[in-house]
Design a protein around this motif. Structure first.
Motif, PDB file in Angstrom:
ATOM      1  N   PHE A  54       0.820  -1.206   0.000  1.00 18.57           N
ATOM      2  CA  PHE A  54       0.000   0.000   0.000  1.00 18.57           C
ATOM      3  C   PHE A  54       0.857   1.261   0.000  1.00 18.57           C
ATOM      4  O   PHE A  54       0.567   2.221  -0.721  1.00 18.57           O
ATOM      5  N   GLU A  55       1.915   1.276   0.806  1.00 17.50           N
ATOM      6  CA  GLU A  55       2.781   2.458   0.845  1.00 17.50           C
ATOM      7  C   GLU A  55       3.442   2.695  -0.506  1.00 17.50           C
ATOM      8  O   GLU A  55       3.648   3.834  -0.924  1.00 17.50           O
ATOM      9  N   CYS A  56       3.752   1.602  -1.184  1.00 14.75           N
ATOM     10  CA  CYS A  56       4.370   1.706  -2.508  1.00 14.75           C
ATOM     11  C   CYS A  56       3.414   2.377  -3.496  1.00 14.75           C
ATOM     12  O   CYS A  56       3.790   3.294  -4.230  1.00 14.75           O
ATOM     13  N   VAL A  57       2.163   1.935  -3.516  1.00 12.18           N
ATOM     14  CA  VAL A  57       1.179   2.486  -4.446  1.00 12.18           C
ATOM     15  C   VAL A  57       0.771   3.899  -4.033  1.00 12.18           C
ATOM     16  O   VAL A  57       0.568   4.773  -4.874  1.00 12.18           O
ATOM     17  N   LYS A  58       0.664   4.114  -2.742  1.00 12.84           N
ATOM     18  CA  LYS A  58       0.295   5.444  -2.230  1.00 12.84           C
ATOM     19  C   LYS A  58       1.300   6.502  -2.661  1.00 12.84           C
ATOM     20  O   LYS A  58       0.965   7.680  -2.785  1.00 12.84           O
ATOM     21  N   ALA A  59       2.523   6.075  -2.908  1.00 13.25           N
ATOM     22  CA  ALA A  59       3.574   7.012  -3.303  1.00 13.25           C
ATOM     23  C   ALA A  59       3.457   7.459  -4.753  1.00 13.25           C
ATOM     24  O   ALA A  59       4.165   8.363  -5.178  1.00 13.25           O
ATOM     25  N   ASN A  60       2.572   6.832  -5.516  1.00 11.33           N
ATOM     26  CA  ASN A  60       2.420   7.164  -6.937  1.00 11.33           C
ATOM     27  C   ASN A  60       1.047   7.796  -7.136  1.00 11.33           C
ATOM     28  O   ASN A  60       0.030   7.114  -7.086  1.00 11.33           O
ATOM     29  N   VAL A  91      -3.057  -4.312  -9.452  1.00  9.75           N
ATOM     30  CA  VAL A  91      -1.875  -3.844  -8.719  1.00  9.75           C
ATOM     31  C   VAL A  91      -1.517  -4.827  -7.602  1.00  9.75           C
ATOM     32  O   VAL A  91      -0.346  -5.196  -7.429  1.00  9.75           O
ATOM     33  N   CYS A  92      -2.523  -5.276  -6.852  1.00 12.14           N
ATOM     34  CA  CYS A  92      -2.262  -6.233  -5.769  1.00 12.14           C
ATOM     35  C   CYS A  92      -1.699  -7.542  -6.308  1.00 12.14           C
ATOM     36  O   CYS A  92      -0.785  -8.130  -5.716  1.00 12.14           O
ATOM     37  N   THR A  93      -2.237  -7.995  -7.431  1.00 13.01           N
ATOM     38  CA  THR A  93      -1.767  -9.251  -8.028  1.00 13.01           C
ATOM     39  C   THR A  93      -0.305  -9.127  -8.462  1.00 13.01           C
ATOM     40  O   THR A  93       0.507 -10.028  -8.233  1.00 13.01           O
ATOM     41  N   VAL A  94       0.038  -7.991  -9.092  1.00 16.97           N
ATOM     42  CA  VAL A  94       1.423  -7.753  -9.513  1.00 16.97           C
ATOM     43  C   VAL A  94       2.351  -7.705  -8.301  1.00 16.97           C
ATOM     44  O   VAL A  94       3.429  -8.303  -8.293  1.00 16.97           O
ATOM     45  N   MET A  95       1.927  -6.988  -7.271  1.00 14.62           N
ATOM     46  CA  MET A  95       2.758  -6.878  -6.069  1.00 14.62           C
ATOM     47  C   MET A  95       2.956  -8.229  -5.394  1.00 14.62           C
ATOM     48  O   MET A  95       4.049  -8.549  -4.918  1.00 14.62           O
ATOM     49  N   ASP A 108      12.796  -7.096  -4.296  1.00 14.69           N
ATOM     50  CA  ASP A 108      12.890  -6.040  -3.292  1.00 14.69           C
ATOM     51  C   ASP A 108      11.841  -4.984  -3.596  1.00 14.69           C
ATOM     52  O   ASP A 108      11.839  -4.389  -4.672  1.00 14.69           O
ATOM     53  N   VAL A 109      10.930  -4.744  -2.660  1.00 17.69           N
ATOM     54  CA  VAL A 109       9.861  -3.782  -2.895  1.00 17.69           C
ATOM     55  C   VAL A 109      10.402  -2.389  -3.154  1.00 17.69           C
ATOM     56  O   VAL A 109       9.780  -1.570  -3.824  1.00 17.69           O
ATOM     57  N   THR A 110      11.598  -2.084  -2.646  1.00 18.49           N
ATOM     58  CA  THR A 110      12.159  -0.750  -2.849  1.00 18.49           C
ATOM     59  C   THR A 110      12.581  -0.517  -4.289  1.00 18.49           C
ATOM     60  O   THR A 110      12.841   0.613  -4.681  1.00 18.49           O
ATOM     61  N   SER A 145       2.673  -0.218 -17.472  1.00 16.90           N
ATOM     62  CA  SER A 145       2.396  -1.657 -17.521  1.00 16.90           C
ATOM     63  C   SER A 145       1.089  -1.989 -16.817  1.00 16.90           C
ATOM     64  O   SER A 145       0.357  -2.887 -17.232  1.00 16.90           O
ATOM     65  N   ILE A 146       0.764  -1.253 -15.744  1.00 16.37           N
ATOM     66  CA  ILE A 146      -0.508  -1.458 -15.051  1.00 16.37           C
ATOM     67  C   ILE A 146      -1.670  -1.065 -15.954  1.00 16.37           C
ATOM     68  O   ILE A 146      -2.692  -1.758 -16.029  1.00 16.37           O
ATOM     69  N   TYR A 147      -1.525   0.036 -16.694  1.00 15.56           N
ATOM     70  CA  TYR A 147      -2.590   0.473 -17.604  1.00 15.56           C
ATOM     71  C   TYR A 147      -2.758  -0.517 -18.759  1.00 15.56           C
ATOM     72  O   TYR A 147      -3.875  -0.753 -19.219  1.00 15.56           O
ATOM     73  N   VAL A 148      -1.662  -1.086 -19.231  1.00 10.63           N
ATOM     74  CA  VAL A 148      -1.751  -2.106 -20.289  1.00 10.63           C
ATOM     75  C   VAL A 148      -2.503  -3.329 -19.765  1.00 10.63           C
ATOM     76  O   VAL A 148      -3.358  -3.890 -20.463  1.00 10.63           O
TER      77      VAL A 148
END
Length: 741
Positions: A371-377, A393-397, A406-408, A416-419
């Motif tokens: 969530f923090e990763c996505v919240k940053a975008n 997004v959850c499935t990719v993560m 590494d999540v970082t 790629s998410i839009y595709v």
């Protein structure tokens, strides 16, 4: 309920069986005629009918118009003339008891069938619990104005979240069903509710949740004794004539006779969910030839049975909830009985996105990281207002976590998410357009580009070339003076920007360069000969500000993995000249060290996601000065990726807040000279900054710029310096230059 009413209910409930089984039709009709319950003309029609079934259908028209008294008289005569059939059907009391037992079995069946969901990528036999996926979306209980649509289309990040929350006027603490059927400010409760929503917004999930809640006894509304679920996708597969009771039995463990009994016993306590009206292949523009039905057991083409239900020709006392995409709202509104209500799912706010992620991962650590990763975008957190993008997004993560990534290192690129989103909608939400996917995407792209050129997000319906069944366009009505107008739009401006980029990559090289050159040199047309490199015409240009997101998506579409995905899924190729032109422009901007373009360049590099090219482009940025403007969370994520690709850089100047600093910790340890600039740091924030750095192996200096230096701030600063001897230099200064070391 009086005796006549009980008898009438019995007749209605068993009518389908009576039509097929009654033999003594004329003796019954004779008695009704002699008793004054049947007029001569219909009596003659009954006598003239060829079969007992046809005689019974003519007789029912008389019974239906005569009401409970005539039906009760028919019941009495039937009991005399058909004692064996009557014993087989049972008494009124026996019928009621059997009905209760059937209803309880039906509820258990619903619980078993609706407890689980299969996802877009589920293999045969795979499923998840509905409770692990369903998050209640925000619902608006009115039509939005044109101005409101435009505001939502263009907002991102925090401003978009605020708009969503302000639009929602359903009681979030109540269930969806309570909100949908609640009384309005005039005290009127609707009999019919339209639940509109874009593709992938959660309409069918919401319908499934309502069914499961009813069967599990979790509904607050006590007026609904029974719920039925009509799935329009399944109605398309039904051929031949069927009654409404038979249509409802396709998604039930009840027989059509049992359903008929339930519907006739207490229609005022029945709710029927018609899910996916826009998916029907029936033509409702001309309904003049459809038979007019008056009973749930009358056979007719499926479209006629459904129309009779929507219109209220049958089951007029029951309640209806119809889900649809916006493309069919106008037709549905004209068909549906009154009083009716329009409602719309507007998706998830950031709070619901967080809840969805928590349900999906269930592991607190993984949930928080994702969530923090996505919240940053800002672009992604805005797009996640659409539940299907949350799922993607959850499935990719989850795949990244399971692969040990590494999540970082960042989420997959925004492009790629839009595709993935486009692919999901084309596969699961498209209405079988006769157009091929490349042609469909090209027509959408042309519309998107025209909107970008004219700075327009709403389009007149008559200007839309794309088929009405496209899952990517939204349609809505608004009042203009004394008439209505219909407008269309993409789900959000970011999707319009994405489809513009998708259109550009489909063009031949000359057309591509002509269009991009115009956008890159719009401010220097009179000097074009001086600023144009014939081989790389974009090189010395500067894109129009509103066109920058399109350039980012073009960079993302040039990524090797994205190219491979487009070719594999949709037979779309991306020519190498696209990437070559974009990379040459990025290298030129980097070499010129235009710091005002630095954040944008970092985003382009992140979307390209090509490590070797990122290293090459970043060679010119040995000193990264981003202190002139506060960093957003999205900027930090792009910066983190780019610096992670580059092991050598000397100086980093940032304008930050504590949250952004935390995101950047993985690369700060490799910064020889670090200047952190923020004019709004409190003593507590200064302490947080310093406490975030002890584990860093930094060589060089750290400079923190604050609004003012208090005694406490100086004490915190000097105490830290004395305890951390490995730092060569730490300075704390104010905006006016006062320094403490």
């Amino acid at each position: 309920m009086d005796q006549d009413s009980e008898c009438a209910r019995f007749v209605d409930a068993h009518w389908a069986t009576l039509v097929q089984k009654v033999i003594m039709v004329m003796p019954v009709a004779d008695e009704l005629w002699s008793g004054g319950m049947l007029q001569w003309e219909p009596y003659c029609k009954i006598r003239a009918a060829d079969t007992n079934q046809e005689k019974m259908r003519v007789l029912y028209e008389v019974l239906h118009s005569g009401g409970d008294k005539v039906k009760s008289a028919f019941y009495s005569q039937l009991e005399k003339q058909e004692p064996c059939l009557f014993r087989a059907l049972g008494t009124i009391a026996q019928t009621a008891e059997a009905l209760i037992e059937s209803l309880n079995k039906y509820k258990k069946w619903i619980q078993r069938e609706y407890e689980y969901v299969t996802e877009y990528n589920s293999l045969p036999g795979e499923y998840v619990l509905l409770s692990e996926r369903y998050t209640q979306p925000l619902i608006i209980m009115r039509h939005r104005e044109k101005r409101e649509r435009e505001e939502e289309m263009c907002a991102v990040g925090g401003s978009f979240q605020q708009l969503l929350i302000s639009r929602n006027n359903a009681d979030k603490d109540s269930s969806v069903l309570d909100a949908l059927f609640s009384a309005d400010n005039k005290g009127i409760s609707p009999r019919s509710v339209i639940l509109q929503g874009n593709s992938g917004i959660g309409k069918s999930f919401t319908a499934q949740k309502i069914m499961l809640d009813w069967a599990s006894g979790n509904l607050c509304r006590e007026e609904f004794d029974c719920l039925f679920h009509l799935k329009c996708k399944e109605l398309n597969l039904i051929s031949g004539e069927q009654s409404l009771a038979e249509l409802l039995s396709h998604n039930s463990n009840l027989t059509s006779d049992q359903i008929s009994q339930i519907l006739q016993k207490s229609p005022e306590k029945v709710l029927i969910l018609v899910d996916g009206f826009d998916e029907l292949r029936f033509a409702y523009s001309d309904t003049s030839n459809m038979p007019k039905l008056s009973h749930v057991s009358e056979k007719a083409p499926p479209e006629a049975s459904l129309k009779a239900l929507l219109r209220g020709y049958i089951l007029s006392e029951s309640f209806l909830l119809v889900t649809t995409r916006s493309t069919a709202t106008q037709i549905l509104g004209g068909l549906l009985r009154h009083p009716q209500r329009f409602t719309e799912i507007i998706g998830f706010s950031e709070k619901e996105v967080e809840e969805y992620f928590q349900r999906f991962f269930r592991d607190e650590e993984l949930f928080r990281k994702a969530f923090e990763c996505v919240k940053a975008n800002d672009t992604l957190i805005t797009a996640c207002s659409i539940p299907v993008i949350c799922w993607i997004v959850c499935t990719v993560m989850r795949e990244r976590f399971s692969d040990g990534a590494d999540v970082t290192s960042g989420l997959e690129t925004t492009t790629s998410i839009y595709v993935d989103f486009v692919s999901t909608l084309l596969e699961h939400h498209s209405q079988g357009s006769s157009q091929s996917v490349p042609i469909l995407l090209r027509s959408l792209g042309q519309l998107a580009e025209r909107g970008m050129m004219e700075k327009q997000v709403l389009f007149e319906e008559k200007r839309i070339l794309d088929p009405p069944g496209s899952p990517f366009l939204c349609k809505f009505l608004f009042k203009r003076r004394i008439h209505q107008e219909t407008m269309c739009s993409f789900m959000h401006l970011s999707f319009q920007e994405f489809f513009t980029a998708l259109y550009f990559i489909s063009l031949a090289e000359k057309d591509f360069l002509d269009k991009l050159t115009e956008r890159f040199h719009s401010q220097t047309q009179s000097y074009l000969a001086l600023y144009l490199d014939e081989k790389f015409p974009l090189k010395y240009g500067c894109p129009e500000p509103h066109f920058l997101p399109v350039i980012q998506f073009l960079c993302g579409l040039s990524n090797k993995e994205v190219i491979s995905s487009l070719e594999e899924r949709h037979n779309l190729s991306v020519s190498s000249f696209v990437q070559a032109q974009l990379e040459e422009w990025v290298l030129h901007v980097s070499a010129s060290r235009n710091f005002s373009f630095l954040p944008f360049i970092l985003h382009c590099l992140y979307e390209l996601h090509e490590k070797e090219f990122v290293q090459k482009a970043m060679e010119a940025w040995q000193e990264l000065d981003m202190s002139w403007n506060p960093l957003s969370r999205t900027d930090c994520w792009a910066l983190l990726y780019c610096l992670d690709c580059c092991p050598h850089f000397r100086n980093l100047k940032l304008n930050f807040a504590a949250e952004e600093l935390k995101m950047l910790q993985p690369v700060l340890c490799r910064t020889p000279e670090l200047e952190l600039n923020s004019s709004c740091l409190s003593d507590e924030s200064v302490l947080q900054v310093l406490n975030a750095l002890p584990k860093q192996k930094i060589v060089g200096g750290l400079q923190i710029v604050v609004k003012s230096i208090t005694a406490d701030t100086a004490h915190i600063h000097t105490d830290f310096l004395q305890s951390k001897g490995k730092w060569e230099e730490i300075s704390l200064r104010t905006d006016d230059g006062v320094t403490r070391e």
